[in-house]
Motif scaffolding. Structure first.
Motif, PDB file in Angstrom:
ATOM      1  N   PRO A 101     -12.915 -59.440  12.958  1.00  0.00           N
ATOM      2  CA  PRO A 101     -11.730 -58.575  12.795  1.00  0.00           C
ATOM      3  C   PRO A 101     -12.224 -56.870  13.290  1.00  0.00           C
ATOM      4  CG  PRO A 101     -13.030 -59.026  10.822  1.00  0.00           C
ATOM      5  CD  PRO A 101     -13.629 -59.808  12.096  1.00  0.00           C
ATOM      6  N   PRO A 102     -11.169 -56.116  13.551  1.00  0.00           N
ATOM      7  CA  PRO A 102     -11.740 -54.963  13.889  1.00  0.00           C
ATOM      8  C   PRO A 102     -12.512 -54.206  13.187  1.00  0.00           C
ATOM      9  CG  PRO A 102      -9.344 -55.156  14.295  1.00  0.00           C
ATOM     10  CD  PRO A 102      -9.870 -56.535  13.605  1.00  0.00           C
ATOM     11  N   HIS A 103     -12.424 -53.997  12.090  1.00  0.00           N
ATOM     12  CA  HIS A 103     -13.311 -53.276  11.188  1.00  0.00           C
ATOM     13  C   HIS A 103     -15.016 -53.608  11.086  1.00  0.00           C
ATOM     14  CE1 HIS A 103     -12.776 -56.554   8.238  1.00  0.00           C
ATOM     15  NE2 HIS A 103     -13.761 -56.051   7.541  1.00  0.00           N
ATOM     16  N   LEU A 104     -14.842 -54.884  11.612  1.00  0.00           N
ATOM     17  CA  LEU A 104     -16.506 -55.304  11.862  1.00  0.00           C
ATOM     18  C   LEU A 104     -17.119 -55.076  13.472  1.00  0.00           C
ATOM     19  CD1 LEU A 104     -16.654 -58.839  10.017  1.00  0.00           C
ATOM     20  CD2 LEU A 104     -17.401 -56.547   9.091  1.00  0.00           C
ATOM     21  N   LEU A 105     -16.380 -54.162  13.951  1.00  0.00           N
ATOM     22  CA  LEU A 105     -16.783 -53.756  15.309  1.00  0.00           C
ATOM     23  C   LEU A 105     -16.937 -52.247  15.258  1.00  0.00           C
ATOM     24  CD1 LEU A 105     -14.020 -55.786  17.345  1.00  0.00           C
ATOM     25  CD2 LEU A 105     -16.639 -55.893  17.261  1.00  0.00           C
ATOM     26  N   HIS A 106     -17.299 -51.776  14.154  1.00  0.00           N
ATOM     27  CA  HIS A 106     -17.337 -50.320  13.912  1.00  0.00           C
ATOM     28  C   HIS A 106     -18.692 -49.719  14.329  1.00  0.00           C
ATOM     29  CE1 HIS A 106     -16.492 -46.544  12.783  1.00  0.00           C
ATOM     30  NE2 HIS A 106     -17.391 -46.517  11.707  1.00  0.00           N
ATOM     31  N   ASP A 107     -19.557 -50.611  14.732  1.00  0.00           N
ATOM     32  CA  ASP A 107     -20.988 -50.109  15.117  1.00  0.00           C
ATOM     33  C   ASP A 107     -20.865 -49.409  16.482  1.00  0.00           C
ATOM     34  OD1 ASP A 107     -23.184 -51.232  13.101  1.00  0.00           O
ATOM     35  OD2 ASP A 107     -21.679 -52.856  13.520  1.00  0.00           O
ATOM     36  N   GLU A 108     -21.508 -48.285  16.827  1.00  0.00           N
ATOM     37  CA  GLU A 108     -21.413 -47.703  17.997  1.00  0.00           C
ATOM     38  C   GLU A 108     -22.098 -48.983  19.089  1.00  0.00           C
ATOM     39  OE1 GLU A 108     -22.568 -43.806  18.270  1.00  0.00           O
ATOM     40  OE2 GLU A 108     -22.259 -43.694  20.429  1.00  0.00           O
ATOM     41  N   VAL A 109     -23.239 -49.419  18.755  1.00  0.00           N
ATOM     42  CA  VAL A 109     -23.777 -50.417  19.734  1.00  0.00           C
ATOM     43  C   VAL A 109     -23.455 -51.734  18.816  1.00  0.00           C
ATOM     44  CG1 VAL A 109     -25.724 -51.025  20.813  1.00  0.00           C
ATOM     45  CG2 VAL A 109     -25.404 -48.604  20.659  1.00  0.00           C
ATOM     46  N   THR A 110     -23.099 -52.640  19.386  1.00  0.00           N
ATOM     47  CA  THR A 110     -22.718 -53.732  18.682  1.00  0.00           C
ATOM     48  C   THR A 110     -23.924 -54.715  18.367  1.00  0.00           C
ATOM     49  OG1 THR A 110     -20.393 -53.974  19.994  1.00  0.00           O
ATOM     50  CG2 THR A 110     -21.072 -55.615  18.710  1.00  0.00           C
ATOM     51  N   PRO A 111     -24.280 -54.957  17.281  1.00  0.00           N
ATOM     52  CA  PRO A 111     -25.329 -55.753  17.033  1.00  0.00           C
ATOM     53  C   PRO A 111     -25.078 -57.337  17.263  1.00  0.00           C
ATOM     54  CG  PRO A 111     -24.419 -55.117  14.868  1.00  0.00           C
ATOM     55  CD  PRO A 111     -23.647 -54.553  15.969  1.00  0.00           C
ATOM     56  N   PHE A 112     -26.020 -58.087  17.469  1.00  0.00           N
ATOM     57  CA  PHE A 112     -25.843 -59.482  17.413  1.00  0.00           C
ATOM     58  C   PHE A 112     -25.037 -60.098  16.539  1.00  0.00           C
ATOM     59  CE2 PHE A 112     -27.151 -63.669  15.891  1.00  0.00           C
ATOM     60  CZ  PHE A 112     -26.724 -64.315  16.812  1.00  0.00           C
ATOM     61  N   THR A 162     -31.308 -49.780  31.236  1.00  0.00           N
ATOM     62  CA  THR A 162     -30.696 -50.112  30.082  1.00  0.00           C
ATOM     63  C   THR A 162     -29.499 -49.385  29.887  1.00  0.00           C
ATOM     64  OG1 THR A 162     -32.950 -50.245  28.836  1.00  0.00           O
ATOM     65  CG2 THR A 162     -31.019 -49.829  27.515  1.00  0.00           C
ATOM     66  N   LEU A 163     -28.325 -50.098  29.553  1.00  0.00           N
ATOM     67  CA  LEU A 163     -27.144 -49.613  29.669  1.00  0.00           C
ATOM     68  C   LEU A 163     -26.340 -50.352  28.492  1.00  0.00           C
ATOM     69  CD1 LEU A 163     -26.125 -49.759  33.554  1.00  0.00           C
ATOM     70  CD2 LEU A 163     -26.591 -47.767  32.294  1.00  0.00           C
ATOM     71  N   GLN A 164     -25.403 -49.562  28.089  1.00  0.00           N
ATOM     72  CA  GLN A 164     -24.575 -49.996  27.063  1.00  0.00           C
ATOM     73  C   GLN A 164     -23.251 -50.498  27.627  1.00  0.00           C
ATOM     74  OE1 GLN A 164     -23.012 -47.491  23.725  1.00  0.00           O
ATOM     75  NE2 GLN A 164     -22.227 -49.185  22.586  1.00  0.00           N
ATOM     76  N   ILE A 165     -23.018 -51.778  27.707  1.00  0.00           N
ATOM     77  CA  ILE A 165     -21.746 -52.098  28.427  1.00  0.00           C
ATOM     78  C   ILE A 165     -20.960 -53.417  27.529  1.00  0.00           C
ATOM     79  CG2 ILE A 165     -21.011 -53.617  30.362  1.00  0.00           C
ATOM     80  CD1 ILE A 165     -23.775 -52.423  31.671  1.00  0.00           C
ATOM     81  N   TRP A 166     -19.674 -52.714  27.543  1.00  0.00           N
ATOM     82  CA  TRP A 166     -18.767 -53.737  26.690  1.00  0.00           C
ATOM     83  C   TRP A 166     -18.445 -54.936  27.782  1.00  0.00           C
ATOM     84  CZ3 TRP A 166     -14.117 -54.542  29.101  1.00  0.00           C
ATOM     85  CH2 TRP A 166     -13.681 -53.595  30.168  1.00  0.00           C
ATOM     86  N   ILE A 167     -18.420 -56.136  26.658  1.00  0.00           N
ATOM     87  CA  ILE A 167     -17.874 -57.434  27.361  1.00  0.00           C
ATOM     88  C   ILE A 167     -16.611 -57.745  26.540  1.00  0.00           C
ATOM     89  CG2 ILE A 167     -18.510 -59.723  27.698  1.00  0.00           C
ATOM     90  CD1 ILE A 167     -20.505 -58.172  29.296  1.00  0.00           C
ATOM     91  N   GLU A 168     -15.468 -58.043  27.249  1.00  0.00           N
ATOM     92  CA  GLU A 168     -14.363 -58.560  26.732  1.00  0.00           C
ATOM     93  C   GLU A 168     -13.829 -59.720  27.181  1.00  0.00           C
ATOM     94  OE1 GLU A 168     -10.978 -55.879  26.998  1.00  0.00           O
ATOM     95  OE2 GLU A 168      -9.880 -56.801  25.251  1.00  0.00           O
ATOM     96  N   CYS A 169     -13.528 -60.600  26.347  1.00  0.00           N
ATOM     97  CA  CYS A 169     -13.022 -61.827  27.062  1.00  0.00           C
ATOM     98  C   CYS A 169     -11.423 -61.638  27.350  1.00  0.00           C
ATOM     99  CB  CYS A 169     -12.582 -62.760  25.747  1.00  0.00           C
ATOM    100  SG  CYS A 169     -12.085 -64.447  26.274  1.00  0.00           S
ATOM    101  N   GLY A 189     -10.389 -59.160  18.482  1.00  0.00           N
ATOM    102  CA  GLY A 189     -11.768 -59.083  18.438  1.00  0.00           C
ATOM    103  C   GLY A 189     -12.895 -59.756  19.261  1.00  0.00           C
ATOM    104  N   ALA A 190     -12.152 -60.030  20.636  1.00  0.00           N
ATOM    105  CA  ALA A 190     -13.420 -60.728  21.664  1.00  0.00           C
ATOM    106  C   ALA A 190     -13.737 -59.626  22.599  1.00  0.00           C
ATOM    107  CB  ALA A 190     -12.433 -61.801  22.331  1.00  0.00           C
ATOM    108  N   ILE A 191     -14.228 -58.724  21.758  1.00  0.00           N
ATOM    109  CA  ILE A 191     -14.801 -57.355  22.341  1.00  0.00           C
ATOM    110  C   ILE A 191     -16.078 -57.186  21.822  1.00  0.00           C
ATOM    111  CG2 ILE A 191     -13.163 -56.140  21.162  1.00  0.00           C
ATOM    112  CD1 ILE A 191     -14.453 -54.854  24.548  1.00  0.00           C
ATOM    113  N   GLY A 192     -17.004 -56.386  22.476  1.00  0.00           N
ATOM    114  CA  GLY A 192     -18.325 -55.938  21.920  1.00  0.00           C
ATOM    115  C   GLY A 192     -19.032 -55.224  23.022  1.00  0.00           C
ATOM    116  N   CYS A 193     -19.997 -54.240  22.450  1.00  0.00           N
ATOM    117  CA  CYS A 193     -20.593 -53.356  23.453  1.00  0.00           C
ATOM    118  C   CYS A 193     -21.996 -53.137  22.801  1.00  0.00           C
ATOM    119  CB  CYS A 193     -19.756 -51.947  23.292  1.00  0.00           C
ATOM    120  SG  CYS A 193     -20.100 -50.929  24.832  1.00  0.00           S
ATOM    121  N   PRO A 194     -22.687 -54.218  23.065  1.00  0.00           N
ATOM    122  CA  PRO A 194     -24.115 -54.005  23.053  1.00  0.00           C
ATOM    123  C   PRO A 194     -24.774 -53.192  24.198  1.00  0.00           C
ATOM    124  CG  PRO A 194     -23.582 -56.438  23.134  1.00  0.00           C
ATOM    125  CD  PRO A 194     -22.463 -55.584  23.626  1.00  0.00           C
TER     126      PRO A 194
END
Lengths: 445, 445
Positions: A101-112, A162-169, A189-194
């Protein structure tokens, strides 16, 4: 996968199987049918029937914010991916698919724990892999020769970045299309940016050597097994045009957030093709094919990750020859803080924060609205850490009166394309829905 | 209606009844229940049951573009208002309510056949009215005295003005709200912009004389009868604040499009209060009350033509004391040419044309989109003939490929408020939906 590489690939699969890494096969003999109840819980009623629960409210809380009943928890235990955050939403277990859910994507760098999972096949189990023996082979019609690198080779031979790169389905947002296209019914929420650490694909391709005139596409070979268990079939083998393969940010990663890439996310090597649908970023990477044609691997052809070459009416049957490969993902944003349903007061207002991204790597502006889009307020949009890192944004919102508000967020890229307030063009497999996101806010006096 | 005027009003109603002008009462003894099937045909299934028709397609064509079956036509004959255009959509017959599909609103000046009807009571029949005996009485707490004018008095004593002024029902667009609010389920066409000839209300009020310190509101008295037939009840008696009553364009009209005002539209006199919901523009005008308070006539209080003072959640119960009078209508536009479903070719493109209006009298910009609002193209927006005339606009659209397109139009007023792409704030009676309009376009190679 090109025919020339089929044999090699098969041998890799066999090796993996011999090491007992095709973990899911041993989990449950009942297999797919037993697990197929696990669609999106809370949206349908399938789970209701399975668990015999009495209320939709209970179902909606299943994977979400509310308490999980112990009976349900036990039933679901085997589908959980260890370490994922409470609130992770499982859509499917074979292959494993789950979003946030969107509120669990709040980290600037998405953790595992907060990174979505979109698998096509059965991943090799991490504990069965000896990273010192894992190899990446570069080959293909346009390759000068076949070259095999160990992970140690890659790390030592090429500049580490080392790059921060988003991955979205590509199908993120599919659930909103009507009529419903096939596929996982991703909501938002099929998006994250580790943060990914690896080496540039370009450097590896140049080291291996290839024919600049012949090379038009790269394709990847991955270590996951086809759901059928057949070693002659690939679960997925996609790629990208050379122009994209040669970009600065297209990398072969060996770490996510400074650690080994987690099992579900591609351990020990993953291709990262920024801006493209996540499926272009092949996991459990074993091979790179330098193709003299558009790659024709599994899920590159037919309707997979393809959209019509022209806009079509909802529900249209589109001839297969009119489908084109989905490349850059459309501009998009989320409100990641606070969670929808938040309460505030007129005097306190509300700070809202979120993320924005675009397949071309640049979001230009972010606007918020509290009147359904009649007027818009410009938010503060931060620069990305690097190209293809999502951008954080924030806005201080004042509410003129108490009441119920929807706070909408809308990103605009440098091409002047903004997120539509409505579901954009329907397509047979439901890709690219970048409709604007909103949260509900209750404002008290 | 103020108590002081009740007696006078009753006598007017009685006079009207003696002249046999309450026409609908004599039409059918079964009355309301017999006619109540006539909701929006094509949206529900009530008519399907009544007529025993076999297909939704048939129903959808009932009042629309398709052929009307002769049986259905006969059944509906008595509900038709003579002279209205084919394609006029009847929502109700007691009172009579009907609207137009957008492509029938293409005339720059709306002619009688294409003008929507929104009645609250039973109008006096035109042929029973002797215009030489019709009077307008100005009275009320803040009036210096009671003054009665004949139509001839009005025409001769005050400057005659001709203005093109749009009238829009406050509930236009109600059908799109969810959950459904009570009332006629207007889609898009409870709007029209005829030319009105009359005298300024301000001139009449100044001639009659009133207390500038006491006067805060005007209310109208109308010649239509309450649906119950009770002469002590008004069908409707609304009005506007003095600030609005004194504006240049607020007039007492005696002609529409250069002829007598048609029976359904207020013959022989109609108050025109531009920019406000149409119900403020009282038909069959017999009296103006200069009030020392907010007018409290029929449909001025409770939930009628009122919206919550603050945004509310869809379906909310809003306390009556939190409802405020709906005044200026929100900015809005329609695509009136071509009709939705049009076909064109890539090379030919498409000229689209429409209308735009705003309750404050100024539309600043009009934009069109062919990609669901991801990008917008500015249309040519013409100046209004006068303040509160709707503005015509046009855009030449090129289509990059064949396919199915939605052409969306969105107006923005001088306050920077634009039409939302989504249904705006829900409210208990469903007023003010100004969601953007679109047409479907099929583009061939």
């Amino acid at each position: 996968m090109a025919m020339m590489d089929r044999k090699k690939h098969r041998s890799l699969i066999e090796r993996t199987e011999q090491k007992g890494t095709v973990g899911w096969d041993t989990l449950d003999a009942a297999g797919v049918s037993r697990r197929s109840f696990l669609g999106r819980v809370g949206k349908g009623s399938a789970a209701l029937a399975v668990f015999g629960l009495g209320s939709e409210a209970a179902i909606q809380g299943l994977f979400g914010r509310s308490t999980l009943s112990s009976a349900v928890a036990a039933a679901l235990e085997e589908f959980r991916v260890e370490g994922k955050v409470d609130g992770f939403i499982y859509l499917n277990d074979r292959p494993i698919n789950g979003e946030l859910p969107p509120h669990l994507l709040h980290d600037e760098v998405t953790p595992f724990p907060n990174m979505f999972i979109r698998n096509n096949g059965v991943p090799p189990a991490k504990d069965s892999i000896d990273p010192s023996r894992w190899t990446l082979t570069v080959s293909g019609e346009a390759a000068d020769r076949e070259v095999t690198y160990s992970i140690a080779d890659l790390k030592s031979k090429f500049e580490n970045v080392t790059l921060q790169i988003w991955i979205e389905c590509g199908g993120n947002g599919r659930a909103a299309f009507e009529p419903s296209p096939r596929g996982n019914q991703w909501d938002l929420g099929a998006i994250g940016c580790p943060e990914w650490t690896g080496v540039r694909l370009r450097d590896v391709l140049e080291d291996a050597g290839y024919d600049r005139d012949k090379a038009v596409y790269i394709g990847y070979e991955a270590g996951d097994a086809h759901l059928s268990g057949r070693p002659d079939l690939d679960a997925i083998s996609r790629g990208c045009p050379m122009r994209k393969a040669l970009e600065d940010e297209t990398i072969i990663a060996f770490a996510m957030n400074g650690e080994d890439i987690p099992e579900q996310h591609g351990y020990p090597l993953r291709l990262i093709v920024p801006g493209f649908p996540g499926s272009a970023s092949g996991k459990w990477l074993q091979g790179i094919l330098i193709r003299d044609r558009e790659h024709d691997g599994e899920k590159m052809t037919g309707y997979s990750y393809r959209v019509p070459a022209y806009p079509v009416e909802p529900g249209a049957d589109v001839p297969e020859e009119d489908m084109v490969i989905l490349e850059e993902m459309p501009v998009k944003s989320l409100i990641t803080f606070p969670e929808t349903g938040v309460r505030t007061t007129v005097g306190a207002g509300l700070k809202v924060e979120g993320k924005a991204w675009d397949g071309y790597g640049d979001v230009e502006e972010l606007h918020v609205s509290i009147d359904h889009g009649a007027t818009w307020q410009k938010a503060k949009l931060n620069r990305p850490r690097n190209r293809f890192a999502w951008q954080t944004w924030e806005a201080d919102i004042e509410f003129p009166t108490p009441g119920y508000y929807q706070v909408w967020a809308k990103a605009t890229n440098r091409r002047g394309e903004s997120q539509p307030m409505r579901v954009p063009g329907w397509n047979p497999r439901g890709y690219g829905n970048n409709r604007a996101h909103h949260i509900d806010v209750y404002v008290e006096a």
